[in-house]
Design an enzyme around this catalytic site. Structure first.
Site, PDB file in Angstrom:
ATOM      1  N   HIS A   1      18.922 -47.547  45.036  1.00  0.00           N
ATOM      2  CA  HIS A   1      19.796 -48.335  44.322  1.00  0.00           C
ATOM      3  C   HIS A   1      20.432 -47.913  42.966  1.00  0.00           C
ATOM      4  O   HIS A   1      21.811 -47.639  42.726  1.00  0.00           O
ATOM      5  CB  HIS A   1      19.470 -49.936  44.038  1.00  0.00           C
ATOM      6  CG  HIS A   1      20.428 -50.889  43.701  1.00  0.00           C
ATOM      7  ND1 HIS A   1      20.262 -51.138  42.249  1.00  0.00           N
ATOM      8  CD2 HIS A   1      21.566 -51.250  43.952  1.00  0.00           C
ATOM      9  CE1 HIS A   1      21.171 -51.848  41.799  1.00  0.00           C
ATOM     10  NE2 HIS A   1      22.021 -52.244  43.251  1.00  0.00           N
TER      11      HIS A   1
ATOM     12  N   GLU B   1      22.505 -45.009  43.725  1.00  0.00           N
ATOM     13  CA  GLU B   1      23.980 -45.358  44.238  1.00  0.00           C
ATOM     14  C   GLU B   1      24.731 -45.578  43.057  1.00  0.00           C
ATOM     15  O   GLU B   1      26.007 -45.192  42.820  1.00  0.00           O
ATOM     16  CB  GLU B   1      23.670 -46.372  45.105  1.00  0.00           C
ATOM     17  CG  GLU B   1      24.987 -47.252  45.449  1.00  0.00           C
ATOM     18  CD  GLU B   1      24.797 -48.665  45.286  1.00  0.00           C
ATOM     19  OE1 GLU B   1      25.893 -49.074  44.417  1.00  0.00           O
ATOM     20  OE2 GLU B   1      24.150 -49.249  46.145  1.00  0.00           O
ATOM     21  N   HIS B   2      24.215 -46.325  41.925  1.00  0.00           N
ATOM     22  CA  HIS B   2      25.318 -46.841  40.908  1.00  0.00           C
ATOM     23  C   HIS B   2      25.518 -45.528  39.941  1.00  0.00           C
ATOM     24  O   HIS B   2      26.889 -45.365  39.751  1.00  0.00           O
ATOM     25  CB  HIS B   2      24.311 -47.603  39.772  1.00  0.00           C
ATOM     26  CG  HIS B   2      24.453 -49.237  40.025  1.00  0.00           C
ATOM     27  ND1 HIS B   2      24.920 -49.888  39.073  1.00  0.00           N
ATOM     28  CD2 HIS B   2      24.254 -49.795  41.107  1.00  0.00           C
ATOM     29  CE1 HIS B   2      24.990 -51.107  39.699  1.00  0.00           C
ATOM     30  NE2 HIS B   2      24.557 -51.271  40.945  1.00  0.00           N
TER      31      HIS B   2
ATOM     32  N   GLU C   1      22.054 -57.038  36.893  1.00  0.00           N
ATOM     33  CA  GLU C   1      22.168 -57.365  38.250  1.00  0.00           C
ATOM     34  C   GLU C   1      20.953 -58.032  38.897  1.00  0.00           C
ATOM     35  O   GLU C   1      20.900 -58.948  39.741  1.00  0.00           O
ATOM     36  CB  GLU C   1      22.635 -55.970  39.064  1.00  0.00           C
ATOM     37  CG  GLU C   1      22.669 -56.238  40.508  1.00  0.00           C
ATOM     38  CD  GLU C   1      23.111 -54.915  41.401  1.00  0.00           C
ATOM     39  OE1 GLU C   1      23.104 -53.913  40.576  1.00  0.00           O
ATOM     40  OE2 GLU C   1      23.355 -54.998  42.481  1.00  0.00           O
TER      41      GLU C   1
END
Lengths: 422, 443
Positions: free
Chosen positions: B67, B70-71, B142
């Protein structure tokens, strides 16, 4: 986009023939002026109608029939639009041509009639046990907002910013209003809705238009409306200039800010304010995203939204409690920069491109076509994408600066955890 | 380029496997004005132990890295990729799941330029210690946001209960502590191991010309050099077939309790057509047992044990699978008992026949046809199906073929008390403390 026919006074059927979708979509909208007590009545009513009628008295029997109709989706809901309260019946069913041997469409039309016009009455009113159960369900729905902290914070903000104003009245009504509902009041609300509400019936799909209109007239026999339902102007927001802090047991701080503007959906400045909002915090290229998130790493989300029905702009962000002041300052700085004309050509181009894209994309679903047309049809012009593109293209940097200067910060709401430091 | 025709659905799919191993699928949709393109790698949060490309030793990377990667793909030396997509009026996004990382955009204009931008930004990694550290603040927020969401905690708490070893039990985003250990070097290692074109799939759908689209992609890929495709060596775990923890609960600032019953799947080794039939069979059985037309639903709805938040779902990937049934409720224990009773009844005496099966088959066929109106659904699901050697467009035919015997056989995967687990979110102010409470400790 849609062909419109007035089948009785203030009862319109809007049809759109297209082979774009594998389903046929219906949307029935029943409107009257927004009043908080009525909102609760009408919401409980939609629940009662959804779960029970004369032919299908129980949820299970209704659901089984929907399953048999190839999982036809049928639901009722309430919403608000400006100063109106809207009861919605949405139906989506598979187009017969994709099935081996079926006549689903005509059965679906009959079912829409059953749901609205054949209630499960006992001695002239809805049934006690069903009403009691659905009142409970609606109460639970209203209460559940508390458990979703972003929604709760936004809800609190609008209540503080615009008390007793359509902007803060929930389409579901309040818990005391739900509790006050009786069998008789609910039955009266139902009959009033059928007799008085302004009606719009939408249908989108690969249909035979003439036949469909005839069948809809039969299935949904709404008579002439009395012209007594005048919708009043939306009142101005009273200046508040408040800063409210509240605490709950949670980790992230929720910072929500409300700004008033004099620009509403029907105003000529509406497209200008849309561009302002896009540059301010509407997109990933916006000032709030690029500065509060990307540059300062303060937040995962920091965005703005423009509620044109009420002339309000909201900013929302999830942050560490200790960054409250810094984030507020950063948000203020972005607005100030825009007021001082710090807007690049690139930001203008990007925002115009994104607005166009968004509108065209929304028109790629049947539901999107219905919702956009339903909103834009109230303007004194025919809706088309090109006309809106032209309006956005005409907006200049000076226009956007002028919009930024008309924003007035009214309310800051900060919801945070019990401890100040993690 | 090959074409695959689906007559009953009136769709034509175009396919080509490029020299570098990238699989490209293109589906033109008439009447649509937007185009949606996804570029997906078969790499997700569960891929935490593996032998890096070109090396011998297996490593385990910090939790949440897929993840995080991905960012970080969106940031380049010359700025943020979102800026470029915005110029084209394209909305870009990405998501990481247990088994996949997908990058995507939708646009109604400049579609081919946007496709090139998509390919380029995913295929040109740029990570520095500075940009990596900066992202820790954003992802930290997040993670905190999800920590405050009771429904997410319920979902993940249930998964944590079910799995003892399998990394599916680790939150996709990791923790504030685990992401703090991530370095630029880690990101490059993961990137070069899992982002080879031969481990990826591009799906383009909507208003496009297939010939032109494939040409743009071919030309773009020809200009780039990649290592020789090598099989990825993932290190598996030995996961017991039964659920790890029978019951746990967590207190949060909510007004109403939430409860979820998880059923851990025994059968997680299928792929292709067998897997498709298997997962459809289980979904149909859940529809009959727990759907809104079931006796069970009528009973718990009328007794006020559930509300509108009630839902059930089944998830299956290679190596793990689970069903969940849950709702907000004032009486979590009673609801759990009702769910368990319903499951027990099914084991003792199969509770339905052809007629019920026929009805839910119709319902599922309708669901699939409706879903085919959504180009986003098609792109995302097609990729997931393909990574498991299934074909999305076979679904309707597969549903029609299913027999009562298939359905009974498939459901055995979830049967038995050993597969069951319970997770509850309880209000802070609630004075009734249940026996099983363990204040959300992570096992």
């Amino acid at each position: 986009m849609f062909n419109t026919l007035e089948v009785a006074k203030d009862v319109h059927i809007h049809t759109r023939v297209t082979d774009q979708f594998k389903t046929v979509n219906f949307s029935l909208k029943l409107r009257r002026p927004l009043k908080v007590e009525e909102a609760a009545e009408r919401t409980v009513l939609t629940n009662v109608l959804q779960h029970s009628n004369a032919q299908f008295p129980s949820t299970a029997s209704m659901r089984m029939y929907l399953d048999d109709l190839y999982g036809t989706v049928l639901y009722l809901d309430t919403s608000k639009k400006g100063n109106e309260h809207v009861v919605i019946l949405n139906v989506e069913t598979v187009n017969d041509q994709y099935l081996k041997n079926s006549d689903v469409l005509s059965k679906v039309l009959e079912l829409m009639h059953t749901v609205l016009f054949e209630p499960n009455f006992e001695n002239g009113t809805f049934k006690e046990n069903i009403v009691a159960r659905e009142k409970e369900m609606v109460k639970e729905r209203i209460q559940s907002i508390f458990d979703d902290k972003s929604r709760y914070a936004q809800n609190r903000l609008t209540k503080i910013l615009a008390p007793n104003h359509p902007a803060s009245i929930s389409a579901n009504g309040t818990i005391p209003d739900v509790e006050a509902i009786t069998l008789q009041s609910l039955t009266d609300t139902y009959q009033r809705m059928l007799a008085e509400d302004v009606v719009d019936i939408y249908v989108v799909g690969d249909i035979d238009e003439t036949k469909m209109v005839e069948e809809l007239k039969k299935a949904l026999p709404f008579g002439d409306r009395k012209s007594s339902l005048t919708i009043t102007e939306i009142p101005k927001i009273q200046p508040t200039d408040t800063y409210v802090k509240e605490k709950q047991d949670m980790k992230q701080g929720k910072l929500h800010i409300g700004f008033s503007t004099p620009v509403f959906f029907k105003d000529v400045d509406f497209p200008k304010m849309q561009i302002f909002n896009g540059i301010f915090g509407g997109y990933p290229h916006s000032k709030l995203f690029m500065n509060v998130r990307e540059k300062e790493s303060m937040a995962y989300y920091c965005s703005s939204s423009y509620s044109a029905q009420y002339g309000l702009v909201y900013v929302m962000s999830g942050i560490d409690v200790e960054n409250e002041k810094r984030t507020l300052q950063l948000i203020d700085e972005q607005l100030l920069a825009m007021q001082q004309g710090e807007i690049t050509d690139l930001e203008m181009t990007q925002t115009k491109a994104m607005l166009q894209n968004q509108l065209k994309e929304a028109l790629d679903s049947a539901r999107g076509q219905i919702e956009i047309y339903d909103q834009y049809k109230d303007l004194d012009e025919d809706f088309n994408v090109e006309a809106w593109q032209t309006k956005w293209q005409a907006v200049t940097k000076e226009d956007v600066v002028a919009m930024a200067k008309q924003l007035h910060k009214e309310t800051v709401y900060f919801l945070s955890g019990m401890e100040d430091e993690k | 380029m090959e074409t695959i025709r689906f007559d009953q659905l009136d769709e034509t799919l175009y396919y080509e496997k490029l020299e570098n191993g990238l699989e490209v699928y293109i589906l033109p949709k008439k009447g649509f004005s937007k185009t949606f393109v996804t570029f997906t790698t078969k790499y997700g949060s569960v891929d935490r132990s593996f032998i890096p490309l070109g090396e011998q030793q297996a490593i385990t990377v910090p939790d949440g890295i897929a993840h995080f990667l991905e960012h970080k793909m969106f940031e380049k030396e010359d700025g943020d990729v979102f800026q470029k997509f915005s110029e084209y009026g394209a909305s870009a996004n990405a998501f990481t799941s247990f088994a996949r990382t997908a990058y995507l955009f939708s646009a109604t204009n400049h579609v081919y330029e946007s496709t090139e931008t998509l390919l380029n930004f995913v295929q040109e990694p740029y990570f520095t210690e500075k940009t990596v550290n900066k992202e820790k603040g954003i992802i930290g927020q997040e993670i905190t946001m999800y920590d405050d969401q009771p429904d997410w905690r319920l979902y993940f708490g249930t998964i944590e209960n079910m799995f003892k070893e399998h990394p599916v039990k680790i939150d996709i985003a990791g923790t504030v502590e685990s992401i703090d250990q991530i370095t630029a070097e880690h990101l490059y290692t993961c990137y070069y191991t899992f982002y080879h074109p031969s481990n990826m799939l591009l799906f383009a759908i909507g208003a496009l010309e297939p010939e032109k689209m494939i040409e743009v992609i071919r030309e773009n890929q020809k200009k780039k050099e990649f290592a020789k495709p090598t099989p990825i060596k993932r290190i598996g775990v030995n996961e017991p077939s039964e659920a790890a923890i029978p019951e746990r609960s967590l207190r949060m600032d909510v007004l109403k309790s939430k409860v979820s019953v998880g059923l851990k799947a025994k059968e997680t080794s299928l792929s292709g057509r067998e897997m498709l039939k298997h997962e459809l069979a289980i979904s149909l059985t859940l529809d009959i047992l727990f759907g809104r037309s079931s006796d069970f639903y009528t009973k718990v709805y009328e007794e006020g044990l559930i509300d509108e938040s009630y839902s059930y779902d089944f998830s299956l990937e290679q190596g793990f699978g689970f069903a969940m049934i849950g709702s907000d409720t004032h009486q979590p224990d009673k609801l759990v008992q009702a769910i368990k009773d319903q499951l027990k009844k099914t084991e003792q005496n199969w509770p339905f026949g052809e007629e019920e099966l026929e009805r839910v088959k119709r319902r599922r066929i309708g669901f699939h046809l409706r879903a085919l109106n959504s180009i986003e659904y098609i792109a995302n699901q097609f990729t997931r199906y393909k990574f498991n050697d299934m074909n999305l467009f076979d679904s309707v035919a597969a549903i029609e073929e299913l027999t009562l015997a298939d359905v009974k056989q498939a459901f055995q995967s979830l049967q038995g008390e050993s597969q069951q687990t319970v997770f509850k979110i309880l209000p802070l102010k609630d004075s009734t403390k249940t026996d099983s409470e363990s204040e959300g400790s992570k096992a």
